[in-house]
Write a protein that holds these residues in place. Structure first.
Motif, PDB file in Angstrom:
ATOM      1  N   ILE A   1      33.792  44.796  26.857  1.00 36.88           N
ATOM      2  CA  ILE A   1      32.978  43.681  27.471  1.00 36.88           C
ATOM      3  C   ILE A   1      33.764  43.171  28.800  1.00 36.88           C
ATOM      4  O   ILE A   1      34.959  43.082  28.554  1.00 36.88           O
ATOM      5  CB  ILE A   1      32.871  42.648  26.442  1.00 36.88           C
ATOM      6  N   GLN A   2      33.089  43.256  29.845  1.00 35.02           N
ATOM      7  CA  GLN A   2      33.909  42.621  30.980  1.00 35.02           C
ATOM      8  C   GLN A   2      33.919  41.356  31.468  1.00 35.02           C
ATOM      9  O   GLN A   2      34.834  40.675  31.692  1.00 35.02           O
ATOM     10  CB  GLN A   2      33.304  43.777  32.230  1.00 35.02           C
ATOM     11  N   THR A   3      32.519  40.869  31.775  1.00 29.73           N
ATOM     12  CA  THR A   3      32.380  39.690  32.186  1.00 29.73           C
ATOM     13  C   THR A   3      31.558  38.656  31.639  1.00 29.73           C
ATOM     14  O   THR A   3      30.421  39.222  30.834  1.00 29.73           O
ATOM     15  CB  THR A   3      31.805  39.807  33.681  1.00 29.73           C
TER      16      THR A   3
ATOM     17  N   ILE B   1      31.317  36.740  21.271  1.00 30.19           N
ATOM     18  CA  ILE B   1      31.479  37.571  22.280  1.00 30.19           C
ATOM     19  C   ILE B   1      32.832  37.159  23.288  1.00 30.19           C
ATOM     20  O   ILE B   1      33.548  38.134  23.707  1.00 30.19           O
ATOM     21  CB  ILE B   1      30.368  37.538  23.168  1.00 30.19           C
ATOM     22  N   GLU B   2      33.246  35.698  23.383  1.00 33.99           N
ATOM     23  CA  GLU B   2      34.153  35.540  24.164  1.00 33.99           C
ATOM     24  C   GLU B   2      35.573  36.033  23.514  1.00 33.99           C
ATOM     25  O   GLU B   2      36.560  36.403  24.457  1.00 33.99           O
ATOM     26  CB  GLU B   2      34.218  33.912  24.236  1.00 33.99           C
TER      27      GLU B   2
ATOM     28  N   LEU C   1      23.257  30.409  18.854  1.00 32.03           N
ATOM     29  CA  LEU C   1      23.920  30.690  20.169  1.00 32.03           C
ATOM     30  C   LEU C   1      25.038  30.548  20.798  1.00 32.03           C
ATOM     31  O   LEU C   1      25.717  31.356  21.214  1.00 32.03           O
ATOM     32  CB  LEU C   1      22.681  30.199  21.268  1.00 32.03           C
ATOM     33  N   PHE C   2      25.446  29.381  20.549  1.00 32.63           N
ATOM     34  CA  PHE C   2      26.901  28.632  20.809  1.00 32.63           C
ATOM     35  C   PHE C   2      27.921  29.800  19.717  1.00 32.63           C
ATOM     36  O   PHE C   2      28.905  30.195  20.437  1.00 32.63           O
ATOM     37  CB  PHE C   2      27.001  27.314  20.354  1.00 32.63           C
ATOM     38  N   GLU C   3      27.870  30.039  18.555  1.00 36.26           N
ATOM     39  CA  GLU C   3      28.752  31.046  17.902  1.00 36.26           C
ATOM     40  C   GLU C   3      28.479  32.352  18.321  1.00 36.26           C
ATOM     41  O   GLU C   3      29.562  33.044  18.285  1.00 36.26           O
ATOM     42  CB  GLU C   3      28.155  30.736  16.365  1.00 36.26           C
ATOM     43  N   ILE C   4      27.539  32.868  18.939  1.00 33.53           N
ATOM     44  CA  ILE C   4      27.428  34.227  19.351  1.00 33.53           C
ATOM     45  C   ILE C   4      28.219  34.168  20.663  1.00 33.53           C
ATOM     46  O   ILE C   4      28.812  34.989  20.865  1.00 33.53           O
ATOM     47  CB  ILE C   4      26.021  34.557  19.617  1.00 33.53           C
ATOM     48  N   LYS C   5      28.119  33.310  21.598  1.00 36.66           N
ATOM     49  CA  LYS C   5      28.710  33.193  22.731  1.00 36.66           C
ATOM     50  C   LYS C   5      30.248  33.183  22.478  1.00 36.66           C
ATOM     51  O   LYS C   5      31.101  33.915  23.184  1.00 36.66           O
ATOM     52  CB  LYS C   5      28.582  31.854  23.358  1.00 36.66           C
TER      53      LYS C   5
ATOM     54  N   VAL D   1      20.260  43.451  20.031  1.00 34.57           N
ATOM     55  CA  VAL D   1      21.618  44.126  20.099  1.00 34.57           C
ATOM     56  C   VAL D   1      22.541  43.442  19.089  1.00 34.57           C
ATOM     57  O   VAL D   1      22.665  42.277  18.851  1.00 34.57           O
ATOM     58  CB  VAL D   1      22.084  43.367  21.885  1.00 34.57           C
ATOM     59  N   LYS D   2      23.402  44.650  18.761  1.00 31.33           N
ATOM     60  CA  LYS D   2      24.347  44.378  17.707  1.00 31.33           C
ATOM     61  C   LYS D   2      25.891  44.539  18.274  1.00 31.33           C
ATOM     62  O   LYS D   2      25.959  45.588  18.726  1.00 31.33           O
ATOM     63  CB  LYS D   2      24.045  44.784  16.419  1.00 31.33           C
ATOM     64  N   VAL D   3      26.625  43.653  18.413  1.00 24.83           N
ATOM     65  CA  VAL D   3      28.089  44.042  18.978  1.00 24.83           C
ATOM     66  C   VAL D   3      29.032  44.031  17.794  1.00 24.83           C
ATOM     67  O   VAL D   3      29.121  42.949  17.176  1.00 24.83           O
ATOM     68  CB  VAL D   3      28.207  42.750  20.162  1.00 24.83           C
ATOM     69  N   MET D   4      29.991  44.855  17.771  1.00 22.79           N
ATOM     70  CA  MET D   4      31.113  44.940  16.913  1.00 22.79           C
ATOM     71  C   MET D   4      32.513  45.260  17.478  1.00 22.79           C
ATOM     72  O   MET D   4      32.196  46.415  18.284  1.00 22.79           O
ATOM     73  CB  MET D   4      30.884  46.119  15.934  1.00 22.79           C
ATOM     74  N   GLU D   5      33.326  44.688  17.383  1.00 25.52           N
ATOM     75  CA  GLU D   5      34.685  45.199  17.903  1.00 25.52           C
ATOM     76  C   GLU D   5      35.101  46.653  17.232  1.00 25.52           C
ATOM     77  O   GLU D   5      34.866  46.933  15.987  1.00 25.52           O
ATOM     78  CB  GLU D   5      35.903  44.380  17.458  1.00 25.52           C
ATOM     79  N   ASN D   6      35.465  47.453  18.093  1.00 24.25           N
ATOM     80  CA  ASN D   6      35.707  48.871  17.840  1.00 24.25           C
ATOM     81  C   ASN D   6      37.014  49.243  17.426  1.00 24.25           C
ATOM     82  O   ASN D   6      37.955  49.231  18.505  1.00 24.25           O
ATOM     83  CB  ASN D   6      35.261  49.984  18.684  1.00 24.25           C
ATOM     84  N   LYS D   7      37.687  49.071  16.302  1.00 24.44           N
ATOM     85  CA  LYS D   7      39.131  48.940  15.970  1.00 24.44           C
ATOM     86  C   LYS D   7      39.792  50.429  15.819  1.00 24.44           C
ATOM     87  O   LYS D   7      40.817  50.549  15.611  1.00 24.44           O
ATOM     88  CB  LYS D   7      39.393  48.119  14.663  1.00 24.44           C
TER      89      LYS D   7
END
Length: 81
Positions: free
Chosen positions: A40-42, A14-15, A7-11, A73-79
């Motif tokens: 990602i806003q806040t 995302i940060e 969970l810490f690595e995921i945070k 949920v899977k989040v990836m940077e959109n390059k």
């Protein structure tokens, strides 16, 4: 599709991509997966918000870090943008 990160690595992940364009895959159940693009806003202690832009309409949605941990949920940077 469980994640091998803590969970810490995921945070932290995302940060690092806060404010950047991201692609997301969201498991809606019953074999339905929604593909989303946004920014990602806040960041909050338990959740993060994503601003989605679809056909000129802006929505803000909230996801928890545990949803990412469990693979819903899977989040990836959109390059590409």
């Amino acid at each position: 599709m469980k994640n091998n990160l803590t969970l810490f690595e995921i945070k932290e992940k995302i940060e690092k991509i806060k404010g950047k364009n991201v692609k997301m895959l969201v498991n809606k159940g019953h074999k339905k997966v929604e593909k989303l693009e946004g920014v990602i806003q806040t960041l909050y202690p338990s959740v993060f918000t994503v601003e989605l832009h679809n056909n000129g309409v802006t929505n803000v949605v909230t996801y928890s870090y545990s949803e990412v941990l469990c693979g819903f949920v899977k989040v990836m940077e959109n390059k590409n943008i």
